[in-house]
Design an enzyme around this catalytic site. Structure first.
Site, PDB file in Angstrom:
ATOM      1  N   ARG A 240     -15.840   4.689  10.562  1.00 27.95           N
ATOM      2  CA  ARG A 240     -14.841   4.994  11.598  1.00 27.95           C
ATOM      3  C   ARG A 240     -13.640   4.098  11.392  1.00 27.95           C
ATOM      4  O   ARG A 240     -13.805   2.894  11.146  1.00 27.95           O
ATOM      5  CB  ARG A 240     -15.390   4.665  12.995  1.00 27.95           C
ATOM      6  CG  ARG A 240     -16.500   5.519  13.472  1.00 27.95           C
ATOM      7  CD  ARG A 240     -17.160   4.855  14.660  1.00 27.95           C
ATOM      8  NE  ARG A 240     -17.713   3.548  14.311  1.00 27.95           N
ATOM      9  CZ  ARG A 240     -18.136   2.640  15.191  1.00 27.95           C
ATOM     10  NH1 ARG A 240     -18.055   2.871  16.474  1.00 27.95           N
ATOM     11  NH2 ARG A 240     -18.642   1.489  14.798  1.00 27.95           N
TER      12      ARG A 240
ATOM     13  N   PHE B 100     -20.154   8.916  22.126  1.00 29.61           N
ATOM     14  CA  PHE B 100     -19.336  10.132  21.962  1.00 29.61           C
ATOM     15  C   PHE B 100     -19.495  11.105  23.135  1.00 29.61           C
ATOM     16  O   PHE B 100     -19.446  12.309  22.965  1.00 29.61           O
ATOM     17  CB  PHE B 100     -19.606  10.808  20.603  1.00 29.61           C
ATOM     18  CG  PHE B 100     -18.797  10.151  19.523  1.00 29.61           C
ATOM     19  CD1 PHE B 100     -19.102   8.858  19.108  1.00 29.61           C
ATOM     20  CD2 PHE B 100     -17.699  10.775  18.961  1.00 29.61           C
ATOM     21  CE1 PHE B 100     -18.338   8.213  18.159  1.00 29.61           C
ATOM     22  CE2 PHE B 100     -16.917  10.139  18.018  1.00 29.61           C
ATOM     23  CZ  PHE B 100     -17.250   8.849  17.622  1.00 29.61           C
TER      24      PHE B 100
ATOM     25  N   CYS C  33     -10.003  13.220  10.804  1.00 30.70           N
ATOM     26  CA  CYS C  33     -11.318  13.709  10.368  1.00 30.70           C
ATOM     27  C   CYS C  33     -11.926  14.782  11.270  1.00 30.70           C
ATOM     28  O   CYS C  33     -12.199  15.889  10.812  1.00 30.70           O
ATOM     29  CB  CYS C  33     -12.277  12.537  10.245  1.00 30.70           C
ATOM     30  SG  CYS C  33     -11.634  11.255   9.184  1.00 30.70           S
TER      31      CYS C  33
ATOM     32  N   ASN D 159     -19.740  15.264  11.602  1.00 30.15           N
ATOM     33  CA  ASN D 159     -18.442  15.259  12.294  1.00 30.15           C
ATOM     34  C   ASN D 159     -18.322  16.439  13.255  1.00 30.15           C
ATOM     35  O   ASN D 159     -17.748  16.304  14.342  1.00 30.15           O
ATOM     36  CB  ASN D 159     -17.292  15.256  11.289  1.00 30.15           C
ATOM     37  CG  ASN D 159     -16.923  13.839  10.880  1.00 30.15           C
ATOM     38  OD1 ASN D 159     -17.555  12.875  11.326  1.00 30.15           O
ATOM     39  ND2 ASN D 159     -15.916  13.689  10.040  1.00 30.15           N
TER      40      ASN D 159
ATOM     41  N   LYS E 288     -10.119  18.203  11.431  1.00 30.79           N
ATOM     42  CA  LYS E 288     -10.141  18.834  10.103  1.00 30.79           C
ATOM     43  C   LYS E 288     -11.556  19.287   9.742  1.00 30.79           C
ATOM     44  O   LYS E 288     -11.768  20.387   9.238  1.00 30.79           O
ATOM     45  CB  LYS E 288      -9.622  17.827   9.069  1.00 30.79           C
ATOM     46  CG  LYS E 288      -9.957  18.150   7.630  1.00 30.79           C
ATOM     47  CD  LYS E 288      -9.366  17.120   6.672  1.00 30.79           C
ATOM     48  CE  LYS E 288     -10.169  15.851   6.573  1.00 30.79           C
ATOM     49  NZ  LYS E 288     -11.380  15.901   5.761  1.00 30.79           N
TER      50      LYS E 288
HETATM   51  C1  UGA Z   1     -14.834   9.897  12.492  1.00 27.54           C
HETATM   52  C2  UGA Z   1     -16.352   9.666  12.514  1.00 27.54           C
HETATM   53  O1  UGA Z   1     -16.709   8.995  13.723  1.00 27.54           O
HETATM   54  C3  UGA Z   1     -16.790   8.809  11.315  1.00 27.54           C
HETATM   55  O2  UGA Z   1     -18.221   8.701  11.293  1.00 27.54           O
HETATM   56  C4  UGA Z   1     -16.315   9.506  10.024  1.00 27.54           C
HETATM   57  O3  UGA Z   1     -16.638   8.731   8.877  1.00 27.54           O
HETATM   58  C5  UGA Z   1     -14.807   9.674  10.074  1.00 27.54           C
HETATM   59  O4  UGA Z   1     -14.469  10.472  11.229  1.00 27.54           O
HETATM   60  C6  UGA Z   1     -14.396  10.388   8.813  1.00 27.54           C
HETATM   61  O5  UGA Z   1     -14.833  11.533   8.620  1.00 27.54           O
HETATM   62  O6  UGA Z   1     -13.782   9.770   7.951  1.00 27.54           O
HETATM   63  P1  UGA Z   1     -12.669   8.447  13.160  1.00 27.54           P
HETATM   64  O7  UGA Z   1     -11.860   9.634  12.773  1.00 27.54           O
HETATM   65  O8  UGA Z   1     -12.264   7.089  12.680  1.00 27.54           O
HETATM   66  O9  UGA Z   1     -14.201   8.627  12.665  1.00 27.54           O
HETATM   67  O10 UGA Z   1     -12.663   8.401  14.743  1.00 27.54           O
HETATM   68  P2  UGA Z   1     -13.755   8.479  15.894  1.00 27.54           P
HETATM   69  O11 UGA Z   1     -14.090   7.127  16.349  1.00 27.54           O
HETATM   70  O12 UGA Z   1     -14.877   9.380  15.514  1.00 27.54           O
HETATM   71  O13 UGA Z   1     -12.893   9.195  17.034  1.00 27.54           O
HETATM   72  C7  UGA Z   1     -12.382  10.518  16.835  1.00 27.54           C
HETATM   73  C8  UGA Z   1     -11.691  11.026  18.075  1.00 27.54           C
HETATM   74  O14 UGA Z   1     -12.633  11.280  19.097  1.00 27.54           O
HETATM   75  C9  UGA Z   1     -10.680  10.034  18.689  1.00 27.54           C
HETATM   76  O15 UGA Z   1      -9.543  10.760  19.098  1.00 27.54           O
HETATM   77  C10 UGA Z   1     -11.417   9.444  19.862  1.00 27.54           C
HETATM   78  O16 UGA Z   1     -10.587   8.965  20.887  1.00 27.54           O
HETATM   79  C11 UGA Z   1     -12.224  10.652  20.322  1.00 27.54           C
HETATM   80  N1  UGA Z   1     -13.438  10.324  21.111  1.00 27.54           N
HETATM   81  C12 UGA Z   1     -14.432   9.590  20.562  1.00 27.54           C
HETATM   82  C13 UGA Z   1     -13.535  10.787  22.416  1.00 27.54           C
HETATM   83  O17 UGA Z   1     -12.640  11.477  22.948  1.00 27.54           O
HETATM   84  N2  UGA Z   1     -14.665  10.492  23.136  1.00 27.54           N
HETATM   85  C14 UGA Z   1     -15.694   9.765  22.604  1.00 27.54           C
HETATM   86  O18 UGA Z   1     -16.707   9.553  23.315  1.00 27.54           O
HETATM   87  C15 UGA Z   1     -15.564   9.299  21.292  1.00 27.54           C
END
Ligand code: UGA
Length: 456
Positions: A167, A260, A271, A219, A274
């Site tokens: 992440r 999540f 990520c 994802n 996409k």
């Molecule tokens: C995500 C995955 O969590 C990683 O495991 C993966 O390696 C990565 O994509 C990737 O494919 O490279 P990331 O994009 O860094 O990681 O971000 P996340 O922490 O997953 O958050 C994604 C979105 O979901 C953000 O906008 C965040 O604010 C939102 N989110 C997350 C929520 O709205 N609620 C939640 O409970 C958690």
């Protein structure tokens, strides 16, 4: 820095070449060097290479700069633009380049095939190329055919899958504390791959197509969880329940898990949006309608409009209203603004006639034009604002002086989409707090009547 990080080591270090010094490549290169490997990171951008070679990193990722500096100093990490130099001693190359979505939702694999072909053309020995980028099932097999064709009979090229689960903003911690490492290898003789990670790490070794799909499905499932939480929060508002409590109660079931499930302005970043589209496209390619994923994507796509509408209702219209927006990055703790829900919401608000003034401590807009103002202090952003929207979960937004903010604002309404503020403090400051899944709306009375009817 975490203690596991310092102690984790591989027993038989390899010489590796990592292609791409973006979020994934740079983190992988630095962390693999920290594990004991000798890593050459190949990056086409010469300016970036000279910065990185001096220990300057172009992205914000906690702990990464220290790792890059330490491993530059001990000569286990080097950066170059020269493919021949990068691959000279390496039998394993890790491909960490972008796979952006094409217009039809399928990922564009052209950077991957270009990166692999460059290594093949520059190598005089057999290669194992490891795809870390997110790709649809079957991609490693297709890439292997392309690379072997490029190599003709000169060298042998095998392509394996090792998807990345890091992440942003936690990437270094995640690397050294993996839930699982997935290795997709169809050729049992490729034993070098067993030396890539410490042998006591949780490694799932499988075929290439399964490995590729683990990443997409992970994802997609995270995105589905978030969209479910967002819909549930909306339901809570309508029936007078508290989403925070409901979701904590749901997540306490270990079969479901509490992560999540945080409602917000929708998922963003480079990520999740996409990859859920990529996942749906994989189904479409084999005539399978992945309906759960499609519904989760639809909920997310509509999120900005839905939230803007709620803001409009409370403020009695958006035309000529001044809205202060706190947060521009796609989540707290990162400077990344790709597919940021905060920016998506700002665009909808501006479209509806509002003037938006935004603040973010770190967000990098990458020089893109934005239809709103950006200022350097949250207190400047809120001056004369009719409403305040908090759209990114930066820690500092919970610690602002809301008494002072109340004095600076023209209106009283605060829309905290990321649950960062203290309702008591805001109440004391005379501000009205609107969260997600916390309201008790008028529609709830109809439910009371229905319950009464059922009870009679
Ligand atoms: C995500 C995955 O969590 C990683 O495991 C993966 O390696 C990565 O994509 C990737 O494919 O490279 P990331 O994009 O860094 O990681 O971000 P996340 O922490 O997953 O958050 C994604 C979105 O979901 C953000 O906008 C965040 O604010 C939102 N989110 C997350 C929520 O709205 N609620 C939640 O409970 C958690």
């Amino acid at each position: 820095m975490n203690s596991g990080l310092k102690s984790a080591q591989v027993s038989e270090p390899l010489s590796l070449c990592v292609v791409g010094a973006g979020y994934v490549g740079l983190t992988a290169a630095a962390c693999l060097a920290q594990l004991g490997h000798f890593v050459y990171c190949l990056e086409a951008d010469s300016e970036k290479v000279s910065l990185l070679s001096q220990g300057e990193i172009p992205i914000y990722e906690p702990g990464l700069k220290e790792l890059v500096e330490a491993n530059l100093a001990n000569q286990r990490l080097k950066f170059t633009c020269d493919p021949s130099q990068a691959i000279e001693n390496a039998t394993v190359g890790l491909l960490c380049v972008g796979t952006p979505p094409r217009f039809d939702g399928d990922p564009d694999l052209s950077q991957l095939s270009q990166a692999g072909r460059t290594l093949v053309q520059s190598s005089d020995h057999d290669l194992i190329l490891v795809v870390k980028s997110t790709v649809p099932p079957g991609s490693c097999e297709a890439l292997e055919l392309i690379f072997q064709d490029t190599a003709e009979d000169r060298i042998r090229v095998n392509v394996c899958s090792n998807p990345e689960f890091l992440r942003e903003s936690h990437a270094v911690w995640d690397f050294f504390n993996p839930d699982r490492i997935v290795l997709g290898v169809d050729e049992p003789s490729l034993v070098a791959l067993d030396r890539l990670y410490p042998s006591d790490w949780p490694i799932i070794k499988t075929d290439r197509r399964s490995a590729e799909l683990v990443k997409y499905a992970s994802n997609a499932f995270l995105a589905i969880k978030i969209s479910f939480a967002n819909e549930l929060a909306d339901l809570c508002s309508k029936v007078g329940a508290n989403a925070e409590v409901v979701l904590a109660g749901v997540g306490a079931d270990q079969r479901i898990g509490s992560q999540f499930l945080k409602p917000g302005p929708g998922y963003g970043g480079s990520c999740l949006p996409k990859d859920i589209s990529g996942f749906i496209a994989v189904g479409e390619a084999v005539n399978l309608d992945l309906q759960v994923a499609s519904a989760a994507r639809k909920v997310n796509t509509q999120r900005s409009e839905d939230i803007a509408q709620r803001i409009e209702t409370v403020l009695g219209g958006l035309s000529n209203k001044k809205i202060a927006l706190l947060g521009l990055s796609f989540k707290g703790g990162t400077d990344d603004t790709r597919y940021s829900p905060a920016i998506g919401l700002a665009e909808v608000l501006v479209e509806a006639g509002a003037e938006v003034v935004a603040y973010d401590p770190l967000a990098n807009i990458f020089g893109k034009p934005i239809p709103f103002f950006r200022v350097e202090s949250p207190y400047v952003a809120v001056e004369d604002a009719d409403g305040l929207v908090i759209a990114t979960d930066w820690e500092e937004f919970g610690k602002l002086d809301y008494q002072y903010i109340a004095k600076l604002m023209r209106g009283y309404d605060v829309f905290d989409l990321v649950s960062k503020t203290d309702p008591i403090k805001l109440g004391e400051a005379g501000l009205n707090l609107y969260g997600l899944g916390k309201g008790f709306s008028i529609e709830s009375h109809s439910l009371l009547w229905t319950s009464l009817l059922w009870a009679m």
